[in-house]
Design a protein around this motif. Structure first.
Motif, mmCIF file in Angstrom:
data_model
loop_
_atom_site.group_PDB
_atom_site.id
_atom_site.type_symbol
_atom_site.label_atom_id
_atom_site.label_comp_id
_atom_site.label_asym_id
_atom_site.label_seq_id
_atom_site.Cartn_x
_atom_site.Cartn_y
_atom_site.Cartn_z
ATOM 1 N N ASN A 129 81.453 -10.197 10.850
ATOM 2 C CA ASN A 129 82.893 -10.020 10.985
ATOM 3 C C ASN A 129 83.543 -10.393 9.663
ATOM 4 N N LEU A 130 84.469 -9.572 9.213
ATOM 5 C CA LEU A 130 85.099 -9.753 7.905
ATOM 6 C C LEU A 130 86.584 -10.033 8.081
ATOM 7 N N HIS A 131 87.102 -10.963 7.294
ATOM 8 C CA HIS A 131 88.527 -11.283 7.386
ATOM 9 C C HIS A 131 89.015 -11.863 6.060
ATOM 10 N N THR A 132 90.305 -11.784 5.840
ATOM 11 C CA THR A 132 90.914 -12.328 4.631
ATOM 12 C C THR A 132 92.348 -12.723 4.924
ATOM 13 N N ASN A 133 92.848 -13.695 4.174
ATOM 14 C CA ASN A 133 94.269 -14.068 4.295
ATOM 15 C C ASN A 133 95.092 -13.498 3.147
ATOM 16 N N MET A 134 94.459 -12.641 2.338
ATOM 17 C CA MET A 134 95.175 -11.996 1.233
ATOM 18 C C MET A 134 96.021 -10.849 1.751
ATOM 19 N N ASN A 135 97.025 -10.493 0.961
ATOM 20 C CA ASN A 135 97.918 -9.384 1.297
ATOM 21 C C ASN A 135 97.222 -8.075 0.933
ATOM 22 N N VAL A 136 96.725 -7.357 1.942
ATOM 23 C CA VAL A 136 95.926 -6.146 1.711
ATOM 24 C C VAL A 136 96.827 -4.975 1.339
ATOM 25 N N PHE A 137 96.404 -4.209 0.325
ATOM 26 C CA PHE A 137 97.164 -3.038 -0.113
ATOM 27 C C PHE A 137 96.727 -1.809 0.678
ATOM 28 N N GLU A 138 97.727 -1.199 1.347
ATOM 29 C CA GLU A 138 97.516 0.028 2.127
ATOM 30 C C GLU A 138 96.283 -0.081 3.016
ATOM 31 N N ASN A 139 95.335 0.878 2.914
ATOM 32 C CA ASN A 139 94.179 0.874 3.827
ATOM 33 C C ASN A 139 92.899 0.406 3.138
ATOM 34 N N TYR A 140 93.036 -0.384 2.085
ATOM 35 C CA TYR A 140 91.861 -0.898 1.371
ATOM 36 C C TYR A 140 91.395 -2.203 2.026
ATOM 37 N N GLU A 141 91.082 -2.142 3.321
ATOM 38 C CA GLU A 141 90.829 -3.339 4.098
ATOM 39 C C GLU A 141 89.497 -3.997 3.738
ATOM 40 N N ALA A 142 89.318 -5.200 4.314
ATOM 41 C CA ALA A 142 88.176 -6.050 3.966
ATOM 42 C C ALA A 142 86.826 -5.367 4.176
ATOM 43 N N SER A 143 86.699 -4.561 5.214
ATOM 44 C CA SER A 143 85.409 -3.948 5.545
ATOM 45 C C SER A 143 84.874 -3.051 4.443
ATOM 46 N N LYS A 144 85.741 -2.536 3.597
ATOM 47 C CA LYS A 144 85.323 -1.567 2.585
ATOM 48 C C LYS A 144 84.561 -2.202 1.420
ATOM 49 N N ALA A 145 84.566 -3.535 1.340
ATOM 50 C CA ALA A 145 83.807 -4.195 0.269
ATOM 51 C C ALA A 145 82.390 -4.530 0.701
ATOM 52 N N TYR A 146 82.174 -4.660 2.011
ATOM 53 C CA TYR A 146 80.893 -5.144 2.517
ATOM 54 C C TYR A 146 79.958 -3.985 2.868
ATOM 55 N N SER A 147 79.678 -3.139 1.902
ATOM 56 C CA SER A 147 78.757 -2.025 2.100
ATOM 57 C C SER A 147 78.458 -1.419 0.749
ATOM 58 N N SER A 148 77.487 -0.500 0.731
ATOM 59 C CA SER A 148 77.164 0.197 -0.515
ATOM 60 C C SER A 148 77.885 1.538 -0.608
ATOM 61 N N ILE A 149 78.841 1.762 0.304
ATOM 62 C CA ILE A 149 79.644 2.977 0.239
ATOM 63 C C ILE A 149 80.572 2.888 -0.962
ATOM 64 N N ASP A 150 80.947 4.028 -1.494
ATOM 65 C CA ASP A 150 81.790 4.075 -2.680
ATOM 66 C C ASP A 150 83.253 3.805 -2.294
ATOM 67 N N GLU A 151 83.523 2.580 -1.766
ATOM 68 C CA GLU A 151 84.863 2.159 -1.383
ATOM 69 C C GLU A 151 85.036 0.710 -1.822
ATOM 70 N N TYR A 152 86.263 0.181 -1.671
ATOM 71 C CA TYR A 152 86.461 -1.219 -2.060
ATOM 72 C C TYR A 152 87.672 -1.829 -1.366
ATOM 73 N N PHE A 153 87.667 -3.176 -1.354
ATOM 74 C CA PHE A 153 88.807 -3.942 -0.862
ATOM 75 C C PHE A 153 89.794 -4.127 -2.011
ATOM 76 N N TRP A 154 91.100 -4.052 -1.678
ATOM 77 C CA TRP A 154 92.124 -4.211 -2.711
ATOM 78 C C TRP A 154 93.254 -5.063 -2.135
ATOM 79 N N GLY A 155 93.446 -6.233 -2.733
ATOM 80 C CA GLY A 155 94.493 -7.132 -2.285
ATOM 81 C C GLY A 155 95.508 -7.397 -3.388
ATOM 82 N N LYS A 156 96.730 -7.668 -2.985
ATOM 83 C CA LYS A 156 97.777 -7.980 -3.961
ATOM 84 C C LYS A 156 97.542 -9.377 -4.540
ATOM 85 N N ALA A 157 98.171 -9.649 -5.673
ATOM 86 C CA ALA A 157 97.918 -10.862 -6.459
ATOM 87 C C ALA A 157 97.623 -12.089 -5.593
ATOM 88 N N PRO A 158 96.372 -12.577 -5.612
ATOM 89 C CA PRO A 158 96.009 -13.709 -4.759
ATOM 90 C C PRO A 158 96.441 -15.054 -5.346
#
Length: 481
Positions: free
Chosen positions: A342-371
Motif C-alpha cells: 500500500n502506497l501513501h504520501t502526505n505531499m501535495n500531489v500534482f494532478e494524476n501523478y499519484e503515489a502508485s506511479k513510482a512503485y513500478s517499472s512502468i514509464d510513469e512517475y509520482f510528482w508532488g509540489k514543493a515538499p
C-alpha cells in the motif's frame, strides 16, 4: 379522413421518438452484425456476398468510445476460428506452457532475419526457462518453394527444440484468406501497401487463433528481433507484480508489434477483431483500439525493453527500416520484485501523478509540489519481507531539478493501525539521498528484522517540486510466517 391523418401523425411522432432512443444501440448492433457477417467461416473462409457487404459498409475509422459496450459486452467471441492449419515442423504440444512466443514471417526482397530471431529466443533462455516456453512460427507466404526452403533450414538448425516440443512451424493455405485486392485506400496508402498491411492483419489473426490454448500468456514478436538475456524471467516478475490489477496488454518494447503480451484467453477475441477490421489500418494501430475497447486506456510499458528490432530491410518492398528501441538492454538485468504494498504520501500531489506511479517499472512517475521538512512517501508491504537491494531515482531528463535535494530512506517494523492507516512504529535509517538518487545493497545483512514498511523522508524543505521516477525493491527470501 381527418381522424386518419391525426392518427398517422401520432404514429409517426412515436416512431421518430423510438428512432432517437435507439440511435446509439443501432450503431452497436450494426457493428456486431458486421462482425458476425465478416466472421461467418466455412471452408472458403467468408462467403463472397458477406465480404462484399463488409467492403461497402465498413467505411469509418474505429471509435473505441462509441463501440466499447457493443464489443465488450455483446461480442465476447471466445470461440476459435475454423481454420485448417498445416504443421510444417513439430507436432501439437503435449502440455500447456507458461508463455507462447508467436512469429509470423513472409519472404523478403532483401535480407532474412527469421533464423537469427529463433536463435536469439533459445540462446537467451536458460534450460529452466526453455521448459516453460513454446515458439510458434507461422510461414505466411504463399510461395511454397520459399516455405519449403525455410522449413528445411529451421528443421536442420533447431531439430533439438522441435523434438523437445517447444518449436512448431505452421502454415495456413491461401484459400482461407479473404479478398486482398481492391481494398479501401485509407490514409491515401498505395494499393500494394494496403494489401500488405491487410494481409499482415489476417496473418496475425490466424497465428493468434492457433496459439489460444497453448499457454497461460502470449507474446508477439516480429521476425527480425533479438531478445534480452533471460527475458522470460523478467516477464514473469512483471506479471507477478501486476497480480490483482487489470490489464489487457503489457508492452516490453515501444516498437511496432514487438513484445506485446496478452492473456491467452484474450487471443480469440483479438483474432476476431483483427479479422473484422483487417483492411482498416495497420495492426499496431488496431491493437491500441483493442485494449481501449477492453477498458485499458493507458499504455503499460516496461523499461528496459526486452526485445530489439534488428532488421535493416523491411518485409514491405525491402525498404530500409532503421528503427531501434533505445530502451533495450541486451545483457541480463535484474528486474526488481516490488512485492505487493500500500502506497501513501502526505505531499501535495500534482494532478494524476499519484503515489502508485513510482512503485513500478512502468514509464510513469509520482510528482508532488514543493515538499517540506518531514514530508514523506510511504510503502507498507502486505507481508513482512527480507530485502536485498533498494534503488530510488528522482527527477527526469527534462526536469532534472525536480529531484529530492535533501532526503533519507528508512525501513520499519511493528505495524499498527487499520488497513487504510497502517504504519510502522519504529524506523531504521539506511542512508541519505545523493544527487536525487538512493541505492543500497546487502540490506538483509544490515537489517536484522523482517521489514514491514519503507519510506522516503524529506529532511529539508525545497522550493522545487519532487518527481519520484522509480522505486525498486529486490527481495532475498520470504521470511517464515
Amino acid at each position: 379522413m381527418q381522424f386518419f391523418t391525426r392518427h398517422n401523425l401520432k404514429y409517426f411522432d412515436k416512431m421518430r421518438c423510438l428512432r432517437k432512443r435507439s440511435a446509439v444501440s443501432f450503431l452497436g448492433i450494426l457493428v456486431v452484425c458486421l462482425l458476425f457477417m465478416n466472421l461467418y467461416i466455412e471452408d472458403s473462409y467468408v462467403l463472397e456476398g458477406d465480404k462484399q457487404l463488409i467492403r461497402e459498409t465498413a467505411t469509418h475509422q474505429l471509435n473505441p468510445e462509441r463501440y466499447v459496450h457493443s464489443f465488450k459486452d455483446l461480442s465476447n467471441f471466445s470461440g476459435s476460428i475454423n481454420i485448417s492449419y498445416r504443421y510444417l515442423a513439430g507436432t501439437p504440444l503435449p502440455r500447456k506452457r507458461y508463455l507462447t512466443i508467436g512469429l509470423s514471417s513472409v519472404k523478403r526482397k532483401k535480407g532474412n532475419y527469421l533464423i537469427e530471431t529463433i536463435k536469439s529466443i533459445f540462446e537467451q533462455s536458460s534450460y529452466e526457462e526453455l521448459k516453460e516456453i513454446a515458439v510458434v512460427v507461422q510461414l505466411a507466404d504463399f510461395d511454397s518453394a520459399w516455405c519449403e526452403g525455410m522449413v528445411q533450414d529451421i528443421s536442420q538448425k533447431f531439430a533439438h527444440h522441435i523434438i523437445a516440443g517447444r518449436l512448431i512451424v505452421i502454415h495456413v493455405p491461401e484459400d482461407y484468406y479473404p479478398v486482398l485486392d481492391g481494398l479501401k485506400r485509407n490514409y491515401n496508402d498505395p494499393e500494394d501497401r494496403v494489401k500488405f498491411r491487410s494481409k499482415q492483419n489476417v496473418d496475425y489473426a490466424f497465428l493468434l487463433n492457433f496459439c489460444a490454448n497453448l499457454s497461460d500468456y502470449y507474446v508477439m514478436l516480429e521476425d527480425d528481433v533479438r531478445c534480452s538475456k533471460n527475458f522470460l524471467t523478467a516477464v514473469k516478475k512483471v506479471i507477478t507484480s501486476r497480480e490483482g490489477s487489470y490489464w489487457v496488454t503489457l508492452e516490453f518494447s515501444k516498437l511496432g508489434y514487438i513484445g506485446k503480451l496478452y492473456h491467452s484467453h484474450d487471443l480469440p477475441r483479438l483474432a476476431h477483431f483483427l479479422l473484422m477490421f483487417y483492411q482498416e489500418m495497420p495492426c499496431d494501430w488496431l491493437l491500441i483500439h483493442f485494449r481501449g475497447l477492453l477498458a485499458q486506456k493507458e499504455v503499460i510499458r516496461f523499461k528496459p525493453s526486452l526485445f530489439q528490432h534488428m532488421g535493416y530491410y523491411s518485409s514491405y518492398k525491402g525498404a530500409e527500416n532503421k528503427l531501434k528501441d533505445d530502451d533495450f538492454e541486451e545483457e541480463s538485468f535484474d528486474i526488481p520484485d516490488n512485492p505487493p504494498a500500500n502506497l501513501h504520501t502526505n505531499m501535495n500531489v500534482f494532478e494524476n501523478y499519484e503515489a502508485s506511479k513510482a512503485y513500478s517499472s512502468i514509464d510513469e512517475y509520482f510528482w508532488g509540489k514543493a515538499p517540506s521538512t518531514g514530508d514523506f512517501y510511504g510503502i507498507v508491504f502486505e507481508k513482512p519481507i527480507k530485502i536485498s537491494k533498494i534503488k530510488v531515482v528522482t527527477g527526469t531528463e527534462d526536469r532534472q531539478n525536480d529531484i529530492l535535494h535533501h532526503g533519507a530512506l528508512e525501513v520499519g517494523e511493528k505495524i499498527v493501525g487499520s488497513k487504510k492507516g497502517r504504519q510502522c512504529t519504529t524506523y531504521l535509517r539506511l542512508g541519505e539521498f545523493k544527487n536525487g538518487n538512493f541505492e543500497i545493497t546487502d540490506v538483509e545483512h544490515k537489517v536484522l528484522f523482517d521489514i514491514n514498511c519503507m519510506r522516503i523522508l524529506v529532511t529539508k524543505s525545497q522550493k522545487e517540486w519532487l518527481i519520484i521516477r522509480s522505486i525498486s525493491v529486490w527481495t532475498s527470501q520470504t521470511p517464515n510466517q
